[in-house]
Design a protein around this motif. Sequence first.
Motif, short mmCIF file in Angstrom:
data_model
loop_
_atom_site.label_atom_id
_atom_site.label_comp_id
_atom_site.label_asym_id
_atom_site.label_seq_id
_atom_site.Cartn_x
_atom_site.Cartn_y
_atom_site.Cartn_z
N MET A 5 36.92 50.30 50.96
CA MET A 5 37.33 48.85 50.61
C MET A 5 37.18 48.58 49.23
N LEU A 6 35.67 48.62 48.56
CA LEU A 6 35.38 48.39 47.30
C LEU A 6 36.29 49.33 46.42
N GLY A 7 36.50 50.45 46.69
CA GLY A 7 37.53 51.12 45.77
C GLY A 7 38.75 50.60 45.64
N GLY A 8 39.44 49.92 46.63
CA GLY A 8 40.51 49.36 46.79
C GLY A 8 40.75 47.94 46.14
N ILE A 9 39.46 47.37 46.09
CA ILE A 9 39.42 45.96 45.66
C ILE A 9 39.28 45.91 44.09
N ILE A 10 38.39 46.95 43.42
CA ILE A 10 38.20 46.96 41.86
C ILE A 10 39.53 46.91 41.13
N PRO A 11 40.51 47.89 41.25
CA PRO A 11 41.67 47.56 40.72
C PRO A 11 42.47 46.39 40.60
N ALA A 12 42.49 45.62 41.77
CA ALA A 12 43.10 44.20 41.82
C ALA A 12 42.05 43.08 41.16
N ALA A 13 40.88 43.46 41.28
CA ALA A 13 39.95 42.48 40.58
C ALA A 13 40.00 42.83 38.92
N ALA A 14 40.10 44.05 38.61
CA ALA A 14 40.43 44.19 36.99
C ALA A 14 41.68 43.68 36.68
N GLU A 15 42.68 43.65 37.42
CA GLU A 15 44.07 43.13 37.14
C GLU A 15 44.02 41.63 36.91
N ARG A 16 43.46 40.95 37.57
CA ARG A 16 42.93 39.55 37.88
C ARG A 16 42.02 39.05 36.86
N HIS A 17 40.94 39.36 36.73
CA HIS A 17 39.81 38.93 36.00
C HIS A 17 39.78 39.61 34.61
N LEU A 63 28.85 58.95 39.69
CA LEU A 63 28.30 59.31 38.40
C LEU A 63 29.21 58.40 37.36
N PRO A 64 30.47 58.53 37.45
CA PRO A 64 31.24 57.81 36.32
C PRO A 64 31.22 56.37 36.40
N GLU A 65 31.04 55.94 37.39
CA GLU A 65 30.74 54.43 37.72
C GLU A 65 29.52 54.02 37.09
N LEU A 66 28.26 54.62 37.15
CA LEU A 66 27.01 54.35 36.71
C LEU A 66 27.12 54.46 34.81
N ARG A 67 27.67 55.90 34.52
CA ARG A 67 27.81 55.74 33.25
C ARG A 67 28.56 54.95 32.50
N ARG A 68 29.62 54.15 33.32
CA ARG A 68 30.45 53.23 32.69
C ARG A 68 29.52 51.83 32.62
N LEU A 69 28.83 51.56 33.54
CA LEU A 69 27.92 50.51 33.63
C LEU A 69 26.81 50.42 32.66
N GLY A 71 36.26 43.16 31.42
CA GLY A 71 34.70 42.67 31.09
C GLY A 71 34.31 41.65 31.56
N SER A 72 35.02 41.15 32.82
CA SER A 72 34.51 39.73 33.43
C SER A 72 33.30 40.14 34.17
N PRO A 73 32.60 38.96 34.72
CA PRO A 73 31.28 39.17 35.36
C PRO A 73 31.67 39.61 36.83
N VAL A 74 32.84 39.07 37.29
CA VAL A 74 33.32 39.32 38.75
C VAL A 74 33.26 40.88 38.86
N LEU A 75 34.24 41.39 38.03
CA LEU A 75 34.40 42.88 38.10
C LEU A 75 32.91 43.86 37.96
N ARG A 76 32.24 43.40 36.81
CA ARG A 76 30.95 44.03 36.72
C ARG A 76 30.07 43.92 37.99
N THR A 77 30.00 42.80 38.75
CA THR A 77 29.30 42.76 40.06
C THR A 77 30.05 43.63 40.82
N LEU A 78 31.13 43.84 41.07
CA LEU A 78 31.99 44.60 42.15
C LEU A 78 31.70 46.03 41.79
N ARG A 79 31.54 46.38 40.55
CA ARG A 79 31.44 47.83 39.90
C ARG A 79 30.05 48.25 40.26
N LYS A 80 28.93 47.18 40.24
CA LYS A 80 27.39 47.48 40.54
C LYS A 80 27.24 47.69 42.16
#
Length: 508
Positions: free
Chosen positions: A348-360, A388-394, A363-372
Amino acid sequence: MIGRLIAGRYELSTVIGQGGMGQVWTAYDRRLDRRVAVKLLRPDRVAGGEDASELRQRFDRECRVTAQVDHPGLVTVHDAGSDGDELYLVMQYVEGADLGDHLAEHDPYPWPWAVAVAAQLCAVLSAVHAVPIVHRDLKPRNVMVRPDGTLTVLDLGVASVMDTDTTRLTHTGSPIGSPAYMAPEQAMGGAVGPRTDLYALGVLLHELLSGQVPFAGATALGVLHRHLYEAPVPLRQLRAEVPEPLESLVLRLLAKDPQHRPAGAQDVYRELASLLPAPGPAQPAPGPMDPTRPFLRPHAPWPDRPAPPPANPGPAPAPAAAGADLATAVDEVKRLLDAGRITQAVDMLGGIIPAAAERHGEGSPVLRTLRKQYAATLMEDGQYRRALPELRRLSEQFAGQYGGADRQALQFRYEAAQCLEQLGDTRAALTEYRVLLPYFEQYAATDPGVPLGIRRRIGQLLLSVGDRAGAREVLTRLLYDAERVHGPHHPFPAEVRRTLAWLVQVQG
């Protein structure tokens, strides 16, 4: 014990295996009216009373992770949990004989059979290592030969639970596992990886081709000492008809340094492929359960059984988060995590993140929280390759905003190093830990746990790459500091002390 009902469902029938950690039973699933195999494990016999609850948690996690591996060469896990003082694992009941019995019934073992067995095991290991999971206890008793010649690997994940960072040695100081098939880095308490399983495959191949394991002895310590310091006898000196390429492959699989072994199970399979029988009509076999049959007649139906009808999977389900409101979806993720449904939460998180990136915005705090949350959940689910790539991005985002010494940036980088270690990239993980250690030591006064943990990982990785002198130096200094921080009777310094004692004992 016979007739005992596990989880109100599985009725125990007959003991078919027994060891220091528990028993394996045939049982009947009352709900679905089928025969199953039930493994019962006693946590207190492995970890000691103070670690039993932690081991139960790791058991639940490993069962979740291993249930994600889908391969016809792996036994299917139906259920898992705890019943009284025991953990239980319910698996499909596999008809046939274990590889140890199969070898005993066909002595000498035809070398094409040995090649076919190894090739099938490589196919399984390739799928397992891609997760990534390390089997840790590959041996003939954990491999079943079915009547159609196909192999089924057992006990995936169980050895992983019993051999973790905090339980590499039992309370008696002995390594967990089967000494005859144990790679040098595993015997020394070092970090294990896919090449650890390849070493066990080399031992197994040597045994199939020669009738004996390459290193035997009267005691476990004697066997492990030979693994560390003696060279195996080349197979053609024991059996002249073994092809030279096969002898060469076995010697490389048995290399003391993991870096000198083949790079992966797929590479080993490619080397075996040239020795495999070509597909075609079945040839008269020297006995039943011919393991070359899957290569002679791939997926052919058994002679005495009709081909199964084609499956009708029906329509594919729609993505869980498709079209869902973002806030509602976030609440659903929290509910899934609270319920322990980690895999669903990851999806579910994998599906939420692209929508959150498009909406917010990225660099938004919302997307960063979701990625964490996504990275943490992937780690919890054992999906290190995706984490691994998610942690490197963060880490890069926090370092770019607050500087490379930012505590949160360092924490994400540390978790990325853990992913590298789990993925078997030992040298890259070792390099990262060494770079990170001075940064975390700045916080040692208020949080000594992380730098001590990094130092232990460095010691274990040094063992896994064969640098025993370096590992001994690191662990000796670590023991002094760990006792000063935690006291001599804390589990952390006690474990380091046991590893050092074992290192000294094995090195003589």
